[in-house]
Structures are given as C-alpha cells and as structure tokens.
Design a protein around this motif. Sequence first.
Motif, short mmCIF file in Angstrom:
data_model
loop_
_atom_site.label_atom_id
_atom_site.label_comp_id
_atom_site.label_asym_id
_atom_site.label_seq_id
_atom_site.Cartn_x
_atom_site.Cartn_y
_atom_site.Cartn_z
N LYS A 152 -9.83 27.08 -6.11
CA LYS A 152 -8.52 27.37 -6.66
C LYS A 152 -8.62 28.60 -7.55
N PHE A 153 -7.74 29.57 -7.32
CA PHE A 153 -7.65 30.73 -8.20
C PHE A 153 -6.72 30.39 -9.35
N ILE A 154 -7.16 30.69 -10.57
CA ILE A 154 -6.32 30.44 -11.74
C ILE A 154 -6.36 31.67 -12.66
N ALA A 155 -5.28 31.87 -13.39
CA ALA A 155 -5.20 32.93 -14.38
C ALA A 155 -5.40 32.30 -15.75
N LEU A 156 -6.44 32.73 -16.45
CA LEU A 156 -6.72 32.23 -17.79
C LEU A 156 -6.37 33.32 -18.80
N LYS A 157 -5.71 32.93 -19.86
CA LYS A 157 -5.28 33.89 -20.87
C LYS A 157 -6.50 34.45 -21.59
N CYS A 200 -12.07 28.85 -9.55
CA CYS A 200 -12.68 27.57 -9.91
C CYS A 200 -13.07 26.86 -8.63
N TYR A 201 -14.21 26.21 -8.66
CA TYR A 201 -14.61 25.45 -7.48
C TYR A 201 -15.30 24.16 -7.89
N GLY A 202 -15.08 23.16 -7.07
CA GLY A 202 -15.67 21.85 -7.29
C GLY A 202 -16.77 21.60 -6.29
N ASN A 240 -21.65 17.41 -6.10
CA ASN A 240 -22.42 16.79 -7.16
C ASN A 240 -21.61 16.52 -8.42
N GLY A 241 -20.34 17.00 -8.45
CA GLY A 241 -19.49 16.67 -9.58
C GLY A 241 -18.98 17.81 -10.43
N PRO A 242 -19.83 18.78 -10.78
CA PRO A 242 -19.35 19.83 -11.70
C PRO A 242 -18.23 20.68 -11.12
N ILE A 243 -17.34 21.12 -12.00
CA ILE A 243 -16.36 22.14 -11.66
C ILE A 243 -16.84 23.41 -12.34
N ARG A 244 -16.93 24.48 -11.55
CA ARG A 244 -17.45 25.73 -12.07
C ARG A 244 -16.37 26.80 -12.04
N ILE A 245 -16.47 27.74 -12.97
CA ILE A 245 -15.51 28.85 -13.02
C ILE A 245 -16.29 30.13 -12.80
N SER A 293 -13.52 30.94 1.63
CA SER A 293 -13.84 29.62 2.17
C SER A 293 -15.04 29.04 1.43
N GLY A 294 -15.02 27.72 1.26
CA GLY A 294 -16.12 27.01 0.62
C GLY A 294 -16.75 26.05 1.60
N SER A 295 -18.08 25.97 1.57
CA SER A 295 -18.80 25.20 2.58
C SER A 295 -19.87 24.30 1.97
N GLU A 296 -20.30 23.37 2.78
CA GLU A 296 -21.42 22.51 2.41
C GLU A 296 -22.72 23.32 2.29
#
Length: 123
Positions: A91-96, A111-113, A116-121, A56-59
Amino acid sequence: MNTILSGSNDKSVRLWDIRSGKQIQVFNGHINLVYDVEYSPFIIKNSNGISNVICSGSEDNTIRFWDIRSNKHELYIIESEKTDRGIFCLKFIALKKKEKRNNVTYDLNLCYGSNNGPIRIWG
C-alpha cells in the motif's frame, strides 16, 4: 483507466482490459508466487512517452516495479528481510513530513506486510 491487475501462482503479474476481458500484458521475473499487485503513483518518461508504473509483492521476498508499457525488465527491485518469508500486501501512503521542504509537506512511502508478521515502511 479501464484495467485491472492480477498476481498469480505461476509467478506472473498480468494486466487485463476490463471491457474486453483480454490480457494486455504479462510481467515475469518473480521466482515464487505473487500475492499482491498495486498501481503505483509513479510515472516514468521513456521512448514511448509517459508510462505508469505498477508493483508486485511475492513469496520470493521481493517487491518489483514494472513499466506498464513494457514487460522486458523490472524497473526496480526491493528485497525484504529474509525472515519476512514473503510479501503479502502492499500500500502506498502519504505521511506528513515533520518539516516542510521544497514546498512539499508529504512523503510518499510504500508499506508492506510480510508472512512473518511485521509491517515495514519503505521510502
């Protein structure tokens, strides 16, 4: 799986049975409202056997991982940058992988947004 997850303004994460419409489990630990919930691809072995993990992601700038069979404690907490001002999507993603190691060609990343704008991995 006949369940659905919800995050709430009351700072909780809830697991629901789709067929009955009843709440199965509630997870408490966030100190601010919960914007996003996600089933994770991870499973854990515990005294009750094998269990799925949700996150879970929170403020409150945290991502928390929970054992779906227990609401006693979080399994793990990721604290994001203070400047993120909240976790709004997961979101869970598989990166090669660049190099194949141990017969594995993909890395699993979260990955999470943020507000403030940035998307982080993370991973």
